[in-house]
Design a protein around this motif. Structure first.
Motif, PDB file in Angstrom:
ATOM      1  N   UNK A   1       0.829  -1.214   0.000  1.00 62.64           N
ATOM      2  CA  UNK A   1       0.000   0.000   0.000  1.00 62.64           C
ATOM      3  C   UNK A   1       0.861   1.260   0.000  1.00 62.64           C
ATOM      4  N   UNK A   2       1.965   1.237   0.721  1.00 57.88           N
ATOM      5  CA  UNK A   2       2.838   2.401   0.786  1.00 57.88           C
ATOM      6  C   UNK A   2       3.484   2.689  -0.560  1.00 57.88           C
ATOM      7  N   UNK A   3       3.706   1.699  -1.340  1.00 55.24           N
ATOM      8  CA  UNK A   3       4.333   1.898  -2.645  1.00 55.24           C
ATOM      9  C   UNK A   3       3.395   2.560  -3.639  1.00 55.24           C
ATOM     10  N   UNK A   4       2.122   2.649  -3.325  1.00 63.91           N
ATOM     11  CA  UNK A   4       1.158   3.277  -4.223  1.00 63.91           C
ATOM     12  C   UNK A   4       1.341   4.793  -4.218  1.00 63.91           C
ATOM     13  N   UNK A   5       1.331   5.414  -5.391  1.00 66.30           N
ATOM     14  CA  UNK A   5       1.479   6.867  -5.510  1.00 66.30           C
ATOM     15  C   UNK A   5       0.107   7.505  -5.326  1.00 66.30           C
ATOM     16  N   UNK A   6       0.007   8.383  -4.353  1.00 64.90           N
ATOM     17  CA  UNK A   6      -1.259   9.040  -4.057  1.00 64.90           C
ATOM     18  C   UNK A   6      -1.229  10.486  -4.600  1.00 64.90           C
ATOM     19  N   UNK A   7      -2.386  11.032  -4.596  1.00 64.37           N
ATOM     20  CA  UNK A   7      -2.485  12.439  -5.008  1.00 64.37           C
ATOM     21  C   UNK A   7      -1.836  13.335  -3.963  1.00 64.37           C
ATOM     22  N   UNK A   8      -1.546  14.534  -4.356  1.00 64.90           N
ATOM     23  CA  UNK A   8      -0.894  15.466  -3.433  1.00 64.90           C
ATOM     24  C   UNK A   8      -1.836  15.817  -2.279  1.00 64.90           C
ATOM     25  N   UNK A   9      -1.254  15.873  -1.114  1.00 65.36           N
ATOM     26  CA  UNK A   9      -1.965  16.231   0.103  1.00 65.36           C
ATOM     27  C   UNK A   9      -1.297  17.461   0.692  1.00 65.36           C
TER      28      UNK A   9
ATOM     29  N   UNK B   1       0.802  17.405   3.001  1.00 64.71           N
ATOM     30  CA  UNK B   1       2.200  17.066   3.260  1.00 64.71           C
ATOM     31  C   UNK B   1       2.935  17.058   1.922  1.00 64.71           C
ATOM     32  N   UNK B   2       4.115  17.594   1.933  1.00 68.48           N
ATOM     33  CA  UNK B   2       4.889  17.629   0.702  1.00 68.48           C
ATOM     34  C   UNK B   2       5.342  16.219   0.306  1.00 68.48           C
ATOM     35  N   UNK B   3       5.708  16.071  -0.965  1.00 66.31           N
ATOM     36  CA  UNK B   3       6.116  14.780  -1.462  1.00 66.31           C
ATOM     37  C   UNK B   3       7.413  14.310  -0.786  1.00 66.31           C
ATOM     38  N   UNK B   4       8.325  15.205  -0.498  1.00 62.54           N
ATOM     39  CA  UNK B   4       9.584  14.815   0.149  1.00 62.54           C
ATOM     40  C   UNK B   4       9.331  14.274   1.547  1.00 62.54           C
TER      41      UNK B   4
ATOM     42  N   UNK C   1       9.830  10.411   2.836  1.00 59.19           N
ATOM     43  CA  UNK C   1      10.620   9.999   4.003  1.00 59.19           C
ATOM     44  C   UNK C   1       9.771   9.192   4.980  1.00 59.19           C
ATOM     45  N   UNK C   2       8.523   9.621   5.124  1.00 62.30           N
ATOM     46  CA  UNK C   2       7.632   8.874   6.031  1.00 62.30           C
ATOM     47  C   UNK C   2       7.383   7.472   5.492  1.00 62.30           C
ATOM     48  N   UNK C   3       7.129   7.347   4.215  1.00 69.43           N
ATOM     49  CA  UNK C   3       6.894   6.030   3.631  1.00 69.43           C
ATOM     50  C   UNK C   3       8.153   5.158   3.709  1.00 69.43           C
ATOM     51  N   UNK C   4       9.299   5.759   3.506  1.00 69.31           N
ATOM     52  CA  UNK C   4      10.559   5.009   3.602  1.00 69.31           C
ATOM     53  C   UNK C   4      10.759   4.471   5.011  1.00 69.31           C
ATOM     54  N   UNK C   5      10.523   5.291   6.011  1.00 65.31           N
ATOM     55  CA  UNK C   5      10.661   4.847   7.398  1.00 65.31           C
ATOM     56  C   UNK C   5       9.663   3.748   7.716  1.00 65.31           C
TER      57      UNK C   5
END
Length: 200
Positions: free
Chosen positions: A38-46, A48-51, A55-59
């Motif tokens: 699920x984390x690997x899925x690209x979501x629309x912009x929210x 929170x910035x993409x960067x 980082x949150x998804x990576x952690x």
């Protein structure tokens, strides 16, 4: 289930704990793997910035991957515990292995006994033939030196007595002839002188 009911309470509780650990570890692996997908899925912009979101998804992926590794290690430890439990508590299998080993050893013992009996019979036959050969040759080649000491002395005494018995008549044989010799001597002496006077 019937076999589990027959087990003692401590073993029943231990098996239940193993079953619970198995289910929990498998559920943890599946849940964490699903969240990583699920984390690997690209979501629309929210907001929170993409960067920051990256980082949150990576952690989160690192944490969930670590959870999957921990669950896998727990399953490996569970397999080791189950093996130990079976080795220590699976008495039917242990008894079956012991029975099989006993049967193998009994078969080996019977084979060794048969071989020993065959070897004994062969040795007995050979020994009997050797004894017959030895005693037959000993009886045919018996000598005086092979006799017992008492029997040898007894035969020596018999030989001595027989020698004495033969020599005694030879020494006594001149005595009967002494009479005629003595009688002939006076007749010869009287023939020279007084013989005729007495005869006259």
């Amino acid at each position: 289930m019937a076999q589990q009911r027959a087990l003692p309470q401590s073993k029943e509780t231990l098996l239940q704990s193993y079953n619970k650990r198995l289910k929990d570890d498998i559920k943890s692996i599946m849940d964490n793997f699903t969240e990583i997908i699920k984390t690997a899925k690209i979501e629309d912009e929210t907001q929170v910035s993409r960067a920051t979101q990256g980082e949150q998804d990576n952690y989160e992926m690192h944490v969930r991957a670590a959870n999957i590794v921990r669950a896998g290690e727990s399953l490996m430890k569970l397999v080791s515990d189950l093996k130990q439990f079976l080795i220590l508590n699976d008495f039917p299998s242990v008894n079956e292995a012991i029975d099989q080993r006993n049967q193998q050893l009994r078969a080996l013992q019977e084979e060794c006994d048969r071989k020993l009996i065959t070897l004994r019979d062969e040795i007995s036959i050979d020994l009997y033939e050797l004894e017959e050969e030895y005693y037959s040759s000993s009886s045919s080649l018996c000598e005086a030196n092979d006799l017992p000491l008492c029997e040898a002395y007894w035969r020596l005494d018999l030989d001595t007595d027989s020698t004495d018995g033969l020599s005694a008549p030879l020494l006594a044989s001149p005595e009967p002839s002494a009479g005629p010799l003595q009688a002939a001597a006076p007749a010869h002496s009287h023939a020279g002188g007084p013989g005729p006077t007495e005869h006259a």
